[in-house]
Every structure is written in C-alpha cells, then in structure tokens.
Motif scaffolding. Structure first.
Motif, mmCIF file in Angstrom:
data_model
loop_
_atom_site.group_PDB
_atom_site.id
_atom_site.type_symbol
_atom_site.label_atom_id
_atom_site.label_comp_id
_atom_site.label_asym_id
_atom_site.label_seq_id
_atom_site.Cartn_x
_atom_site.Cartn_y
_atom_site.Cartn_z
ATOM 1 N N THR A 41 0.842 -1.188 0.000
ATOM 2 C CA THR A 41 0.000 0.000 0.000
ATOM 3 C C THR A 41 0.877 1.238 0.000
ATOM 4 O O THR A 41 2.055 1.170 0.355
ATOM 5 C CB THR A 41 -0.922 0.054 1.244
ATOM 6 N N THR A 42 0.282 2.329 -0.379
ATOM 7 C CA THR A 42 0.973 3.608 -0.354
ATOM 8 C C THR A 42 -0.062 4.705 -0.184
ATOM 9 O O THR A 42 -1.239 4.488 -0.440
ATOM 10 C CB THR A 42 1.815 3.827 -1.628
ATOM 11 N N THR A 43 0.385 5.848 0.245
ATOM 12 C CA THR A 43 -0.497 6.993 0.427
ATOM 13 C C THR A 43 -0.153 8.041 -0.612
ATOM 14 O O THR A 43 1.014 8.371 -0.809
ATOM 15 C CB THR A 43 -0.320 7.600 1.831
ATOM 16 N N VAL A 44 -1.168 8.548 -1.277
ATOM 17 C CA VAL A 44 -0.980 9.607 -2.262
ATOM 18 C C VAL A 44 -1.605 10.877 -1.690
ATOM 19 O O VAL A 44 -2.815 10.964 -1.533
ATOM 20 C CB VAL A 44 -1.649 9.239 -3.604
ATOM 21 N N HIS A 45 -0.749 11.843 -1.381
ATOM 22 C CA HIS A 45 -1.221 13.108 -0.826
ATOM 23 C C HIS A 45 -1.429 14.108 -1.957
ATOM 24 O O HIS A 45 -0.586 14.234 -2.833
ATOM 25 C CB HIS A 45 -0.191 13.686 0.153
ATOM 26 N N TYR A 46 -2.564 14.805 -1.919
ATOM 27 C CA TYR A 46 -2.766 15.850 -2.909
ATOM 28 C C TYR A 46 -3.612 16.993 -2.369
ATOM 29 O O TYR A 46 -4.239 17.733 -3.127
ATOM 30 C CB TYR A 46 -3.365 15.289 -4.199
ATOM 31 N N GLY A 47 -3.578 17.167 -1.076
ATOM 32 C CA GLY A 47 -4.276 18.296 -0.473
ATOM 33 C C GLY A 47 -3.720 19.633 -0.921
ATOM 34 O O GLY A 47 -4.396 20.658 -0.833
ATOM 35 N N ASP A 48 -2.497 19.626 -1.443
ATOM 36 C CA ASP A 48 -1.863 20.851 -1.909
ATOM 37 C C ASP A 48 -2.256 21.209 -3.339
ATOM 38 O O ASP A 48 -1.852 22.255 -3.840
ATOM 39 C CB ASP A 48 -0.338 20.705 -1.831
ATOM 40 N N LEU A 49 -3.053 20.371 -3.984
ATOM 41 C CA LEU A 49 -3.393 20.582 -5.390
ATOM 42 C C LEU A 49 -4.835 21.063 -5.547
ATOM 43 O O LEU A 49 -5.719 20.684 -4.793
ATOM 44 C CB LEU A 49 -3.223 19.278 -6.176
ATOM 45 N N ASP A 50 -5.057 21.874 -6.563
ATOM 46 C CA ASP A 50 -6.398 22.311 -6.950
ATOM 47 C C ASP A 50 -6.742 21.559 -8.236
ATOM 48 O O ASP A 50 -6.277 21.916 -9.314
ATOM 49 C CB ASP A 50 -6.417 23.822 -7.177
ATOM 50 N N LEU A 51 -7.536 20.511 -8.108
ATOM 51 C CA LEU A 51 -7.798 19.630 -9.243
ATOM 52 C C LEU A 51 -8.619 20.279 -10.344
ATOM 53 O O LEU A 51 -8.757 19.709 -11.426
ATOM 54 C CB LEU A 51 -8.469 18.343 -8.765
ATOM 55 N N SER A 52 -9.145 21.458 -10.107
ATOM 56 C CA SER A 52 -9.844 22.160 -11.179
ATOM 57 C C SER A 52 -8.853 22.754 -12.186
ATOM 58 O O SER A 52 -9.237 23.135 -13.285
ATOM 59 C CB SER A 52 -10.746 23.253 -10.616
ATOM 60 N N ARG A 63 1.608 11.505 -9.668
ATOM 61 C CA ARG A 63 1.761 10.879 -8.352
ATOM 62 C C ARG A 63 1.092 9.502 -8.331
ATOM 63 O O ARG A 63 1.641 8.547 -7.757
ATOM 64 C CB ARG A 63 1.146 11.765 -7.264
ATOM 65 N N LEU A 64 -0.081 9.386 -8.958
ATOM 66 C CA LEU A 64 -0.761 8.095 -9.013
ATOM 67 C C LEU A 64 0.042 7.089 -9.838
ATOM 68 O O LEU A 64 0.100 5.900 -9.495
ATOM 69 C CB LEU A 64 -2.172 8.257 -9.594
ATOM 70 N N GLN A 65 0.682 7.555 -10.905
ATOM 71 C CA GLN A 65 1.537 6.678 -11.710
ATOM 72 C C GLN A 65 2.708 6.164 -10.880
ATOM 73 O O GLN A 65 3.012 4.964 -10.899
ATOM 74 C CB GLN A 65 2.073 7.424 -12.939
ATOM 75 N N ARG A 66 3.381 7.051 -10.180
ATOM 76 C CA ARG A 66 4.523 6.646 -9.359
ATOM 77 C C ARG A 66 4.084 5.707 -8.241
ATOM 78 O O ARG A 66 4.763 4.718 -7.948
ATOM 79 C CB ARG A 66 5.252 7.868 -8.795
ATOM 80 N N ALA A 67 2.949 5.993 -7.632
ATOM 81 C CA ALA A 67 2.437 5.136 -6.564
ATOM 82 C C ALA A 67 2.091 3.753 -7.113
ATOM 83 O O ALA A 67 2.403 2.736 -6.485
ATOM 84 C CB ALA A 67 1.215 5.773 -5.913
ATOM 85 N N SER A 68 1.487 3.695 -8.285
ATOM 86 C CA SER A 68 1.155 2.408 -8.903
ATOM 87 C C SER A 68 2.423 1.629 -9.222
ATOM 88 O O SER A 68 2.482 0.412 -9.022
ATOM 89 C CB SER A 68 0.336 2.621 -10.175
ATOM 90 N N ASP A 69 3.436 2.323 -9.698
ATOM 91 C CA ASP A 69 4.713 1.676 -9.987
ATOM 92 C C ASP A 69 5.337 1.128 -8.704
ATOM 93 O O ASP A 69 5.849 0.011 -8.689
ATOM 94 C CB ASP A 69 5.666 2.661 -10.663
#
Length: 130
Positions: A41-52, A63-69
C-alpha cells in the motif's frame, strides 16, 4: 464549500485512492508467490493541489503513476517475462482503480490521454501487447 469541508473531501478521496491502490496490488499478489505477507500500500497526498486546474490534475496523475509503480514494483523484472506481464497487469489495474477512485474529470482526462495505458475501447491502446 468551506476550506474545512474541502479538506474533509480531500481526505476521503485520498483514503479511497489508497484503497484502490491496495486492491490493485492485492488482485495480483497471489499470482507470483504464496509467501507474500500482504498487499503493498501507499499513500498519495494531494491536499496541496487544486484539481480544477489542469496542471495540478496532471501532477496528481503523475503521483498516481509513481504510486502504482511502487505498489507493483515487486513484479518489475525486465529479464522475467512472466513477472513483467504481472507487473503490467498490476500497474494498469492499480492505476485505473486509483483514477476511478479519485473520480475527478481532469484526472480522468489525463489518464485517457496517456499512451502508456490500455483503455478499453481505444484501438491504439487495446492493440498493445504485453
């Protein structure tokens, strides 16, 4: 939406993304060996991002790509075709689940535009061989 509510939503989505990454690794964990202690498992943090913003959605997708890898990395062995097939299947599944769990249109668009993943229904990606 207040910043407190936004933070709560971001925490919930992060927890869902972690769950998706866990399920992706767990789906393939028993295929290589039976001495695996548990799914990675891994944690992906993105509270610092504005997804809009497209740039921030791209950062989260990276980040999701790296976490999946990282989650599927135990199968990544270039000299072993069977393990590479497991890695590719694990990576594809884990990344797809994480993107679906995040559920943001900009992140889904980044995923759909990625030539390195196979998306059902897209002829250029469905023809890729593993």
């Amino acid at each position: 939406m207040s910043s407190h509510q936004t933070f709560r939503v971001a925490r919930y989505v992060a927890a869902c993304a972690i769950t998706a990454l866990t399920f992706g690794a767990a789906a393939h964990a028993g295929e290589v060996s039976t001495d695996v202690v548990g799914p990675a498992t891994t944690t992906v943090h993105y509270g610092d991002l504005d997804l809009s913003k497209q740039a921030d959605a791209q950062k989260l997708y990276g980040r999701l790509q790296r976490a999946s890898d990282n989650v599927c990395g135990e199968y990544k062995e270039l000299r072993n075709l069977q393990k590479m097939k497991l890695y590719n299947a694990c990576y594809q599944d884990t990344l797809a689940r994480a993107v679906d769990t995040v559920g943001h249109a900009e992140v889904k668009a980044a995923y759909a535009a990625d030539d390195k993943v196979r998306v059902a229904g897209r002829s250029t990606k469905s023809q890729a061989s593993i």
